[in-house]
Design a protein around this motif. Structure first.
Motif, mmCIF file in Angstrom:
data_model
loop_
_atom_site.group_PDB
_atom_site.id
_atom_site.type_symbol
_atom_site.label_atom_id
_atom_site.label_comp_id
_atom_site.label_asym_id
_atom_site.label_seq_id
_atom_site.Cartn_x
_atom_site.Cartn_y
_atom_site.Cartn_z
ATOM 1 N N GLU A 224 0.842 -1.193 0.000
ATOM 2 C CA GLU A 224 0.000 0.000 0.000
ATOM 3 C C GLU A 224 0.878 1.245 0.000
ATOM 4 O O GLU A 224 1.920 1.293 0.659
ATOM 5 C CB GLU A 224 -0.912 -0.004 1.223
ATOM 6 C CG GLU A 224 -1.941 1.108 1.204
ATOM 7 C CD GLU A 224 -3.089 0.854 2.159
ATOM 8 O OE1 GLU A 224 -4.044 1.630 2.147
ATOM 9 O OE2 GLU A 224 -3.008 -0.130 2.924
ATOM 10 N N THR A 225 0.453 2.257 -0.723
ATOM 11 C CA THR A 225 1.201 3.512 -0.808
ATOM 12 C C THR A 225 0.399 4.630 -0.162
ATOM 13 O O THR A 225 -0.799 4.779 -0.440
ATOM 14 C CB THR A 225 1.501 3.877 -2.278
ATOM 15 O OG1 THR A 225 2.295 2.850 -2.870
ATOM 16 C CG2 THR A 225 2.252 5.196 -2.361
ATOM 17 N N ILE A 226 1.047 5.400 0.706
ATOM 18 C CA ILE A 226 0.412 6.570 1.309
ATOM 19 C C ILE A 226 1.341 7.770 1.163
ATOM 20 O O ILE A 226 2.557 7.627 1.052
ATOM 21 C CB ILE A 226 0.083 6.349 2.803
ATOM 22 C CG1 ILE A 226 1.367 6.107 3.620
ATOM 23 C CG2 ILE A 226 -0.920 5.219 2.981
ATOM 24 C CD1 ILE A 226 1.159 6.165 5.123
ATOM 25 N N LYS A 227 0.746 8.956 1.159
ATOM 26 C CA LYS A 227 1.502 10.199 1.143
ATOM 27 C C LYS A 227 1.436 10.827 2.532
ATOM 28 O O LYS A 227 0.349 10.956 3.107
ATOM 29 C CB LYS A 227 0.935 11.165 0.105
ATOM 30 C CG LYS A 227 1.089 10.698 -1.333
ATOM 31 C CD LYS A 227 0.494 11.707 -2.306
ATOM 32 C CE LYS A 227 0.654 11.238 -3.741
ATOM 33 N NZ LYS A 227 0.054 12.218 -4.696
ATOM 34 N N VAL A 228 2.600 11.193 3.056
ATOM 35 C CA VAL A 228 2.667 11.790 4.393
ATOM 36 C C VAL A 228 3.331 13.160 4.284
ATOM 37 O O VAL A 228 4.436 13.277 3.759
ATOM 38 C CB VAL A 228 3.448 10.890 5.367
ATOM 39 C CG1 VAL A 228 3.470 11.528 6.762
ATOM 40 C CG2 VAL A 228 2.826 9.501 5.441
ATOM 41 N N GLY A 229 2.659 14.182 4.780
ATOM 42 C CA GLY A 229 3.179 15.541 4.724
ATOM 43 C C GLY A 229 4.070 15.862 5.910
ATOM 44 O O GLY A 229 3.779 15.482 7.050
#
Length: 264
Positions: free
Chosen positions: A27-32
């Motif tokens: 799974e791919t997530i974007k974290v700021g």
């Protein structure tokens, strides 16, 4: 013994399908994050998360407002840059549906000066810059009160403003500036309260350079935030476990040597 071509084709197809399934399960997530320590620490957590099948894409933001706006809009899945009082303020003011799911690190805030070596040396009427957002600006004011430099009216909580100052013996002139611009503004004022991530990015030593520094324990431990609707998703648990891992704690201790403190 040689393998028949038909068998080889079947084997190759099976391997390809197996690899495709493995890739699909990641799974791919974007974290700021904000640049500096937050980004560096998340890079260390990213390596740990990858072993658990979670691909973290790091997205850097140059201010403290956009990361929560982007998270609330679903443009990113999590962020790691703020402490709980700041998140609470953003949720209250902007009606964001965001929650914290874990604590991360503490950055004891400091007051810095290019002109003076201690707060006692600051002359009457000296200019002191603070962040212009209510939470971090108030954090500097609370630090000044804690050290006996000013007094604030009772009941101000974690977000006092300049208008809440009741006693100011040094007649300090408080100047409110965007937090990210404070290191650049330091030569133009007598002193400035600067968040640790921006101080480090500007080459300041958050342990040795401050003329005034917060105690390391307090309410300003940073957090990982996600949208309310996502808080129970499996990737959140992997993100938190990866961040709060022994590998990441060792990276923090070895890299920042006391200027950034792990919360776990």
């Amino acid at each position: 013994m040689s393998l028949k071509p038909a068998f080889l084709r079947t084997l190759a197809l099976s391997l390809a399908l197996g690899l495709g399934t493995a890739a699909a399960s990641a799974e791919t997530i974007k974290v700021g994050v904000t640049p500096g320590p937050h980004a560096q620490i998340l890079e260390a957590a990213k390596a740990v998360a990858a072993k658990q099948g979670l691909d973290i894409q790091i997205v850097e933001f140059s201010d403290y407002v956009v990361p929560n706006t982007a998270l609330d809009a679903g443009e990113i899945q999590a962020n790691s840059f703020q402490h709980q009082p700041y998140l609470d303020n953003q949720v209250a003011d902007r009606k964001f549906k965001l929650v914290s799911v874990a604590t991360t690190v503490n950055y004891p805030m400091g007051v810095y000066s290019k002109k003076y070596k201690s707060m006692d040396e600051l002359p009457s009427g000296a200019s002191l810059a603070i962040p212009n957002d209510p939470t971090n600006g108030g954090r500097v004011l609370l630090l000044l009160q804690d050290k006996g430099i000013i007094k604030l009216r009772d009941g101000v909580g974690f977000k006092p403003s300049v208008a809440d100052i009741t006693t100011n013996p040094k007649k300090l002139k408080i100047v409110e500036i965007d937090a990210a611009q404070l290191p650049r503004s330091l030569p133009d004022v007598d002193a400035a309260g600067i968040n640790t991530n921006y101080a480090k990015e500007a080459g300041l030593d958050p342990v040795k350079d401050p003329i005034l520094r917060e105690d390391p324990k307090g309410p300003y431990v940073n957090v990982i935030a996600v949208r309310e609707q996502d808080k129970d998703k499996p990737w959140v648990a992997i993100l938190v476990k990866s961040y709060q891992s022994p590998e990441v704690k060792k990276f923090i201790d070895d890299t920042f040597k006391g200027s950034v403190l792990a919360s776990w």
